[in-house]
Design a protein around this motif. Structure first.
Motif, PDB file in Angstrom:
ATOM      1  N   LYS A   1      49.891  52.656  47.689  1.00 37.90           N
ATOM      2  CA  LYS A   1      48.891  52.895  46.655  1.00 37.90           C
ATOM      3  C   LYS A   1      48.875  51.729  45.671  1.00 37.90           C
ATOM      4  N   ILE A   2      47.690  51.229  45.411  1.00 35.71           N
ATOM      5  CA  ILE A   2      47.508  50.085  44.521  1.00 35.71           C
ATOM      6  C   ILE A   2      46.579  50.475  43.375  1.00 35.71           C
ATOM      7  N   VAL A   3      46.904  49.996  42.177  1.00 33.63           N
ATOM      8  CA  VAL A   3      46.031  50.145  41.014  1.00 33.63           C
ATOM      9  C   VAL A   3      45.671  48.746  40.535  1.00 33.63           C
ATOM     10  N   TYR A   4      44.375  48.474  40.378  1.00 36.74           N
ATOM     11  CA  TYR A   4      43.959  47.152  39.902  1.00 36.74           C
ATOM     12  C   TYR A   4      42.907  47.303  38.814  1.00 36.74           C
ATOM     13  N   SER A   5      42.680  46.211  38.092  1.00 39.91           N
ATOM     14  CA  SER A   5      41.675  46.187  37.033  1.00 39.91           C
ATOM     15  C   SER A   5      40.325  45.813  37.629  1.00 39.91           C
ATOM     16  N   ALA A   6      39.311  46.620  37.351  1.00 33.36           N
ATOM     17  CA  ALA A   6      37.984  46.353  37.911  1.00 33.36           C
ATOM     18  C   ALA A   6      37.419  45.032  37.413  1.00 33.36           C
ATOM     19  N   SER A   7      37.733  44.662  36.180  1.00 34.22           N
ATOM     20  CA  SER A   7      37.219  43.408  35.631  1.00 34.22           C
ATOM     21  C   SER A   7      38.010  42.204  36.111  1.00 34.22           C
ATOM     22  N   GLU A   8      39.237  42.410  36.528  1.00 34.99           N
ATOM     23  CA  GLU A   8      40.087  41.324  37.021  1.00 34.99           C
ATOM     24  C   GLU A   8      40.945  41.868  38.160  1.00 34.99           C
ATOM     25  N   PRO A   9      40.403  41.884  39.389  1.00 30.75           N
ATOM     26  CA  PRO A   9      41.105  42.500  40.522  1.00 30.75           C
ATOM     27  C   PRO A   9      42.478  41.901  40.818  1.00 30.75           C
ATOM     28  N   ARG A  10      42.732  40.679  40.359  1.00 30.36           N
ATOM     29  CA  ARG A  10      44.051  40.086  40.608  1.00 30.36           C
ATOM     30  C   ARG A  10      45.148  40.788  39.806  1.00 30.36           C
ATOM     31  N   ASN A  11      44.758  41.432  38.721  1.00 30.31           N
ATOM     32  CA  ASN A  11      45.727  42.197  37.931  1.00 30.31           C
ATOM     33  C   ASN A  11      45.926  43.554  38.595  1.00 30.31           C
ATOM     34  N   ALA A  12      47.051  43.713  39.258  1.00 34.16           N
ATOM     35  CA  ALA A  12      47.287  44.933  40.028  1.00 34.16           C
ATOM     36  C   ALA A  12      48.783  45.208  40.118  1.00 34.16           C
ATOM     37  N   TYR A  13      49.103  46.426  40.512  1.00 32.40           N
ATOM     38  CA  TYR A  13      50.492  46.808  40.758  1.00 32.40           C
ATOM     39  C   TYR A  13      50.512  47.977  41.739  1.00 32.40           C
ATOM     40  N   ARG A  14      51.651  48.137  42.388  1.00 36.92           N
ATOM     41  CA  ARG A  14      51.830  49.278  43.280  1.00 36.92           C
ATOM     42  C   ARG A  14      52.209  50.491  42.443  1.00 36.92           C
TER      43      ARG A  14
ATOM     44  N   SER B   1      48.976  43.786  50.313  1.00 31.48           N
ATOM     45  CA  SER B   1      47.613  43.262  50.397  1.00 31.48           C
ATOM     46  C   SER B   1      46.627  44.400  50.129  1.00 31.48           C
ATOM     47  N   TYR B   2      45.543  44.075  49.434  1.00 26.59           N
ATOM     48  CA  TYR B   2      44.488  45.060  49.171  1.00 26.59           C
ATOM     49  C   TYR B   2      43.150  44.327  49.115  1.00 26.59           C
ATOM     50  N   ARG B   3      42.085  45.043  49.386  1.00 27.08           N
ATOM     51  CA  ARG B   3      40.756  44.430  49.460  1.00 27.08           C
ATOM     52  C   ARG B   3      39.844  45.025  48.397  1.00 27.08           C
ATOM     53  N   VAL B   4      39.150  44.133  47.686  1.00 25.68           N
ATOM     54  CA  VAL B   4      38.191  44.533  46.658  1.00 25.68           C
ATOM     55  C   VAL B   4      36.885  43.784  46.907  1.00 25.68           C
ATOM     56  N   ASP B   5      35.810  44.524  47.152  1.00 26.79           N
ATOM     57  CA  ASP B   5      34.477  43.945  47.384  1.00 26.79           C
ATOM     58  C   ASP B   5      34.511  42.881  48.477  1.00 26.79           C
ATOM     59  N   GLY B   6      35.234  43.172  49.544  1.00 28.93           N
ATOM     60  CA  GLY B   6      35.277  42.270  50.687  1.00 28.93           C
ATOM     61  C   GLY B   6      36.237  41.111  50.547  1.00 28.93           C
ATOM     62  N   GLU B   7      36.926  40.994  49.426  1.00 30.84           N
ATOM     63  CA  GLU B   7      37.873  39.896  49.218  1.00 30.84           C
ATOM     64  C   GLU B   7      39.296  40.449  49.220  1.00 30.84           C
ATOM     65  N   ASP B   8      40.187  39.755  49.942  1.00 36.69           N
ATOM     66  CA  ASP B   8      41.579  40.189  50.049  1.00 36.69           C
ATOM     67  C   ASP B   8      42.425  39.589  48.929  1.00 36.69           C
TER      68      ASP B   8
ATOM     69  N   LYS C   1      51.563  48.390  33.528  1.00 34.69           N
ATOM     70  CA  LYS C   1      50.513  48.314  32.519  1.00 34.69           C
ATOM     71  C   LYS C   1      49.337  49.200  32.909  1.00 34.69           C
ATOM     72  N   GLU C   2      48.842  49.950  31.936  1.00 33.48           N
ATOM     73  CA  GLU C   2      47.687  50.810  32.184  1.00 33.48           C
ATOM     74  C   GLU C   2      46.407  50.038  31.869  1.00 33.48           C
ATOM     75  N   TYR C   3      45.563  49.877  32.885  1.00 37.85           N
ATOM     76  CA  TYR C   3      44.296  49.174  32.699  1.00 37.85           C
ATOM     77  C   TYR C   3      43.222  50.148  32.234  1.00 37.85           C
ATOM     78  N   PRO C   4      42.416  49.767  31.243  1.00 33.75           N
ATOM     79  CA  PRO C   4      41.335  50.668  30.801  1.00 33.75           C
ATOM     80  C   PRO C   4      40.276  50.883  31.878  1.00 33.75           C
ATOM     81  N   ASP C   5      40.156  49.919  32.808  1.00 36.74           N
ATOM     82  CA  ASP C   5      39.185  50.034  33.897  1.00 36.74           C
ATOM     83  C   ASP C   5      39.908  50.127  35.238  1.00 36.74           C
ATOM     84  N   ALA C   6      40.991  50.903  35.259  1.00 38.22           N
ATOM     85  CA  ALA C   6      41.836  50.992  36.451  1.00 38.22           C
ATOM     86  C   ALA C   6      41.087  51.605  37.629  1.00 38.22           C
ATOM     87  N   VAL C   7      41.343  51.036  38.805  1.00 36.48           N
ATOM     88  CA  VAL C   7      40.780  51.537  40.059  1.00 36.48           C
ATOM     89  C   VAL C   7      41.933  51.774  41.026  1.00 36.48           C
ATOM     90  N   HIS C   8      41.950  52.940  41.664  1.00 37.36           N
ATOM     91  CA  HIS C   8      43.012  53.298  42.598  1.00 37.36           C
ATOM     92  C   HIS C   8      42.502  53.137  44.027  1.00 37.36           C
TER      93      HIS C   8
END
Length: 228
Positions: free
Chosen positions: A133-146, A106-113, A74-81
């Motif tokens: 390489k991980i892509v996650y949604s900035a608004s919902e970091p739990r939504n992610a994929y490799r 495992s990946y870390r966003v704003d100090g949270e794993d 899924k392509e997130y509109p606010d995707a972060v790599h």
């Protein structure tokens, strides 16, 4: 197609004096081309081909392409790599009971794993600690994929296979349509020739006459035997 062009040239230049025979030959060849376009006995061998069989790769291609699109991440509109890592490998078994492995990322966003389990399985054990390489949604970091490896590229197998099948099926369909169109044109042209000839002989007799004329050498090619 080159053979068809040569036959059409012969039909338009030879045996012009016998419209009935030429018309019968055109009708016979036209019918053969229509049959080949529809059923593809010559191109497809004993299994057949032609217009009907061309739809098989088109259907398969459409199904595989749809599966590839459905499996695409899924392509997130606010995707972060970002870069994550493999932190664990879980042993699993496939439908045949063979041992497989499923990686935990495992990946870390704003100090949270955050952790993420691989969407695929592998017969080889992944290296713990290897970067990914991980892509996650900035608004919902739990939504992610490799986005790399088999997880991020597996859908391309279906997309590539589907597109290839669509191209092959489309080409076969185009060739079949061309053969049918040429066959119909030849058949109708042959009917006009026979109607213009005013010849009351039968279709098969005219066809035999056409074949016999084809076997006769041209006058320019005949050699005069020397007198003894």
């Amino acid at each position: 197609m080159g053979k068809i062009a040569s036959v059409l040239s012969a039909l338009s230049t030879k045996w012009s004096s016998d419209l009935g025979a030429r018309g019968a030959a055109k009708m016979a060849m036209g019918g053969a081309l229509v049959a080949e376009g529809l059923f593809g006995v010559v191109r497809g061998g004993s299994k057949g081909g032609g217009l009907m069989a061309a739809f098989i790769p088109l259907i398969v291609g459409a199904v595989f392409t749809a599966i590839g699109v459905f499996m695409a991440p899924k392509e997130y509109p606010d995707a972060v790599h970002i870069t994550g890592s493999i932190v664990d490998v879980v042993p699993v078994r496939d439908s045949d009971g063979d041992s497989m492995y499923s990686a935990i990322y495992s990946y870390r966003v704003d100090g949270e794993d955050y952790s993420l389990r691989s969407s695929g399985r592998s017969s080889s054990r992944s290296t713990i600690g290897a970067p990914i390489k991980i892509v996650y949604s900035a608004s919902e970091p739990r939504n992610a994929y490799r986005s790399d490896g088999i997880d991020g590229n597996f859908h391309y197998i279906f997309l590539g296979s589907g597109i290839l099948a669509l191209i092959l099926g489309g080409w076969a369909l185009l060739m079949s349509i061309v053969l049918v169109a040429i066959g119909i044109w030849l058949f109708q042209s042959g009917r006009r020739d026979r109607a213009s000839s005013g010849n009351n002989t039968g279709f098969f007799r005219d066809l035999i006459s056409f074949v016999a004329s084809n076997k006769k050498p041209d006058a320019a090619q005949e050699q005069v035997a020397p007198e003894p």
